[in-house]
Design an enzyme around this catalytic site. Sequence first.
Site, short mmCIF file in Angstrom:
data_model
loop_
_atom_site.label_atom_id
_atom_site.label_comp_id
_atom_site.label_asym_id
_atom_site.label_seq_id
_atom_site.Cartn_x
_atom_site.Cartn_y
_atom_site.Cartn_z
CB CYS A 125 -0.93 0.01 1.20
SG CYS A 125 -1.89 -1.50 1.34
CG HIS A 261 -3.21 3.19 2.05
ND1 HIS A 261 -3.81 2.76 0.89
CD2 HIS A 261 -3.25 2.14 2.92
CE1 HIS A 261 -4.21 1.50 1.06
NE2 HIS A 261 -3.88 1.12 2.28
CG ASN A 292 -7.05 -0.95 1.56
OD1 ASN A 292 -6.25 -0.86 0.64
ND2 ASN A 292 -6.66 -1.09 2.81
O1 UT7 Z 1 -4.11 -1.39 3.49
C1 UT7 Z 1 -3.17 -2.14 4.16
C2 UT7 Z 1 -3.22 -1.84 5.58
N1 UT7 Z 1 -4.41 -2.40 6.17
C3 UT7 Z 1 -5.08 -1.69 7.04
O2 UT7 Z 1 -4.71 -0.56 7.30
C4 UT7 Z 1 -6.21 -2.36 7.78
C5 UT7 Z 1 -6.14 -2.02 9.24
N2 UT7 Z 1 -7.17 -2.67 10.07
C6 UT7 Z 1 -8.49 -2.40 9.95
O3 UT7 Z 1 -8.90 -1.63 9.09
C7 UT7 Z 1 -9.42 -3.00 10.97
O4 UT7 Z 1 -8.67 -3.75 11.89
C8 UT7 Z 1 -10.53 -3.90 10.35
C9 UT7 Z 1 -11.53 -3.01 9.63
C10 UT7 Z 1 -9.90 -4.90 9.39
C11 UT7 Z 1 -11.27 -4.64 11.45
O5 UT7 Z 1 -11.84 -3.72 12.38
P1 UT7 Z 1 -11.59 -3.90 13.96
O6 UT7 Z 1 -12.34 -2.82 14.62
O7 UT7 Z 1 -10.10 -3.95 14.18
O8 UT7 Z 1 -12.27 -5.28 14.26
P2 UT7 Z 1 -11.71 -6.49 15.15
O9 UT7 Z 1 -10.86 -7.39 14.31
O10 UT7 Z 1 -11.11 -5.94 16.41
O11 UT7 Z 1 -13.01 -7.26 15.52
C12 UT7 Z 1 -13.99 -6.69 16.41
C13 UT7 Z 1 -15.17 -7.63 16.54
C14 UT7 Z 1 -14.80 -9.04 16.96
O12 UT7 Z 1 -15.86 -9.54 17.76
P3 UT7 Z 1 -15.74 -9.54 19.37
O13 UT7 Z 1 -14.53 -10.37 19.68
O14 UT7 Z 1 -15.58 -8.09 19.76
O15 UT7 Z 1 -17.03 -10.12 19.80
C15 UT7 Z 1 -14.79 -9.80 15.65
O16 UT7 Z 1 -15.07 -11.17 15.82
O17 UT7 Z 1 -15.84 -7.75 15.29
C16 UT7 Z 1 -15.89 -9.14 14.89
N3 UT7 Z 1 -15.66 -9.18 13.45
C17 UT7 Z 1 -16.64 -9.06 12.55
N4 UT7 Z 1 -17.96 -8.90 12.67
C18 UT7 Z 1 -18.68 -8.77 11.54
C19 UT7 Z 1 -14.48 -9.28 12.81
N5 UT7 Z 1 -14.67 -9.23 11.48
C20 UT7 Z 1 -16.00 -9.08 11.30
C21 UT7 Z 1 -16.81 -8.95 10.16
N6 UT7 Z 1 -18.12 -8.80 10.32
N7 UT7 Z 1 -16.27 -8.93 8.92
#
Ligand code: UT7
Length: 336
Positions: A125, A261, A292
């Site tokens: 990226c 980005h 993205n």
């Molecule tokens: O471009 C290259 C660089 N990449 C990035 O910059 C990406 C950086 N990271 C992100 O953008 C975020 O971490 C994501 C958007 C990918 C994820 O968001 P998050 O707020 O970090 O979610 P998380 O992984 O902490 O998950 C939070 C909750 C979890 O449930 P509990 O444990 O709180 O009950 C997950 O199981 O959301 C749940 N979860 C989902 N729920 C619905 C994880 N993925 C999903 C999903 N749909 N797709």
Amino acid sequence: MSGRPSLRARPGAPHARILGVGGYRPARVVPNAEILTAIDSTDEWIRERSGITARRRAAADESVVDMCVAAAEKALAQAGTTADEIGCVVVATVTHLLQTPSAAALVAHRIGATGAAAFDISAACAGFCHGLALASDMVRGGSARQVLVVGCEKLSDMIDPTDRGTAFLFGDGAGAAVVGPADTPGIGPVVWGADGSQADAITQDAPWSALRDGGTDHFPTLSMNGQQVFRWAVFAMAPVCERALDAAGVGIDELDAFIPHQANLRIVEAMAKKLGLPGDVPIARDVVDTGNTSAASIPLAMERMLAEGQAPHGGTALLIGFGAGLSYAAQVVTLP
Ligand code: UT7
């Protein structure tokens, strides 16, 4: 013996700037509703966590090279130049699925840049900003008078549609810029780096050789520790932005646009807040309906901000790319 010959140096341009930018967005729009079932998610969750409502997906027979060519032709037109003026083509991509030859060599051939050097760079990226830095140095160093830099990804080829962490996030597209000579600086000093100790945070889940050796039961896909990347992006990247502003001698209140980005809208907004970006500086929010697109996201967002009048031609913009490596690159530029 005539002694050691003295080498002649080739003079470069005094400065470099972006002459034109162009983007290509595949025709197919994939709204959140289309991918929810495969990842057991909801439209609300995706919007709340990433700001994304839709992304573009390339057609099955549409390649990284095809998308690069479409974006490149628009950038050449906006720059008012032709392919035979291009001395080097640089393609930043991690989704050109041929190990060799490079996508850049194929792009150069397709657009008719027959006299140009061509090579790919792998900085995920952050690839477009790496390419811009190289292009600026090439133009000023005399290795090429004009350089075409393309960021392009067909991430739909490399994501597991059932992976909850990546399937909703990534999209396909291409963005290109022509860099050429200028009388005043138009591309500020790059601030860049890489932290290989965090290489596992975003990675292909198996090497290509695993397919041959039976080390994987599937075509390798991207895997990401989203939270780790999120934390790094928000806390480590704002200081990189500040260093790029300092290096260019530009105050944050002098910016006409912030074009980071397009990783995730929450990251973009958290970074702007941490930087103390004045409220009237327009921020790129292309991720909302483009997803993205990794190396393509900055030139795509730049093209859109210019086309929609959110940022002025000739204005000053801060760019920062960051991602797998973990790698990053930031610079202040004059918009074409
Ligand atoms: O471009 C290259 C660089 N990449 C990035 O910059 C990406 C950086 N990271 C992100 O953008 C975020 O971490 C994501 C958007 C990918 C994820 O968001 P998050 O707020 O970090 O979610 P998380 O992984 O902490 O998950 C939070 C909750 C979890 O449930 P509990 O444990 O709180 O009950 C997950 O199981 O959301 C749940 N979860 C989902 N729920 C619905 C994880 N993925 C999903 C999903 N749909 N797709």
